[in-house]
Design an enzyme around this catalytic site. Structure first.
Site, PDB file in Angstrom:
ATOM      1  N   GLY A 201       0.844  -1.184   0.000  1.00 33.26           N
ATOM      2  CA  GLY A 201       0.000   0.000   0.000  1.00 33.26           C
ATOM      3  C   GLY A 201       0.880   1.235   0.000  1.00 33.26           C
TER       4      GLY A 201
ATOM      5  CD  GLN B  87       4.056   5.461   2.643  1.00 35.77           C
ATOM      6  OE1 GLN B  87       2.993   4.964   2.301  1.00 35.77           O
ATOM      7  NE2 GLN B  87       5.140   4.730   2.838  1.00 35.77           N
TER       8      GLN B  87
ATOM      9  CB  CYS C 283       6.933   1.318   6.253  1.00 34.10           C
ATOM     10  SG  CYS C 283       6.254   2.892   5.726  1.00 34.10           S
ATOM     11  CG  LEU C 284       7.138   1.104  -0.044  1.00 37.57           C
ATOM     12  CD1 LEU C 284       6.300   1.599  -1.219  1.00 37.57           C
ATOM     13  CD2 LEU C 284       8.201   0.133  -0.526  1.00 37.57           C
TER      14      LEU C 284
ATOM     15  CG  HIS D 242       1.216   0.199   7.422  1.00 40.63           C
ATOM     16  ND1 HIS D 242       2.349  -0.359   7.981  1.00 40.63           N
ATOM     17  CD2 HIS D 242       1.658   1.157   6.565  1.00 40.63           C
ATOM     18  CE1 HIS D 242       3.428   0.257   7.479  1.00 40.63           C
ATOM     19  NE2 HIS D 242       3.029   1.176   6.615  1.00 40.63           N
ATOM     20  CD  GLU D 243      -0.268   1.983   3.347  1.00 37.81           C
ATOM     21  OE1 GLU D 243       0.160   3.154   3.339  1.00 37.81           O
ATOM     22  OE2 GLU D 243       0.488   0.985   3.227  1.00 37.81           O
TER      23      GLU D 243
ATOM     24  CG  HIS E 143       1.739   6.060   6.318  1.00 36.02           C
ATOM     25  ND1 HIS E 143       3.004   6.465   6.668  1.00 36.02           N
ATOM     26  CD2 HIS E 143       1.869   4.795   5.853  1.00 36.02           C
ATOM     27  CE1 HIS E 143       3.864   5.473   6.426  1.00 36.02           C
ATOM     28  NE2 HIS E 143       3.202   4.446   5.941  1.00 36.02           N
TER      29      HIS E 143
END
Ligand SMILES: [Zn+2]
Length: 158
Positions: free
Chosen positions: A50, A55, A93-94, A135-136, A139
């Site tokens: 995702g 991000q 996580c990216l 998770h997203e 953010h």
């Protein structure tokens, strides 16, 4: 053509800001459509499950998720119910490259959001999809998985 966008990495303050709601009237604009396409392309290219708008440096409540049925775009996602059962999920996580950790998440959630056509949509998500949505959406509130994780592991430098 969709572009691959650079990913903001921890510890950037951009990842710590609370993101703003998107005006539903803006959902069908070309600007937002392009941003969604760019985010989907970036997520696939980087092999993420995702990606959240902060991000890639956009302070707005927009997430994209890679599901087995294809990419899902969620605008102004809001978790409306968290079922009590929790489970540890292994996350990365990216924006935090090279690190993994276990986070305790709700196994099942209800969520409302606008889809890319501006349709208000309700879903119930379980397991991996529920973990990724949590998770997203974290953010969007400036929260990273490393804030909640235990046993954070560093993998070899890439
Ligand atoms: Zn992340």
């Amino acid at each position: 053509m969709a572009k691959i966008l650079p990913i903001i990495k921890n510890p950037s303050p951009l990842l710590r800001k609370k993101s703003e709601e998107i005006n539903p009237e803006k959902i069908k604009t070309n600007e937002l459509k392009e941003l969604c396409a760019d985010m989907v392309k970036t997520m696939k290219e980087e092999d993420g499950k995702g990606l959240a708008a902060p991000q890639i440096g956009e302070n707005i409540r927009l997430i994209v998720i890679n599901t087995k049925d294809g990419p899902k775009i969620m605008i102004n996602p809001k978790i409306t119910k968290r079922y009590w059962a929790k489970e540890w999920s292994e996350e990365g996580c990216l924006s935090v490259p090279g690190f993994y950790g276990k986070v305790k998440r709700n196994k099942k959630i209800n969520c409302v959001y606008f889809d890319k056509k501006g349709q208000k949509t309700k879903i119930q998500a379980e397991g991996l999809l529920a973990f990724v949505i949590q998770h997203e959406t974290d953010h969007l509130d400036g929260i990273l998985f490393i804030d909640k994780a235990k046993e954070i592991k560093k993998i070899k430098a890439i």
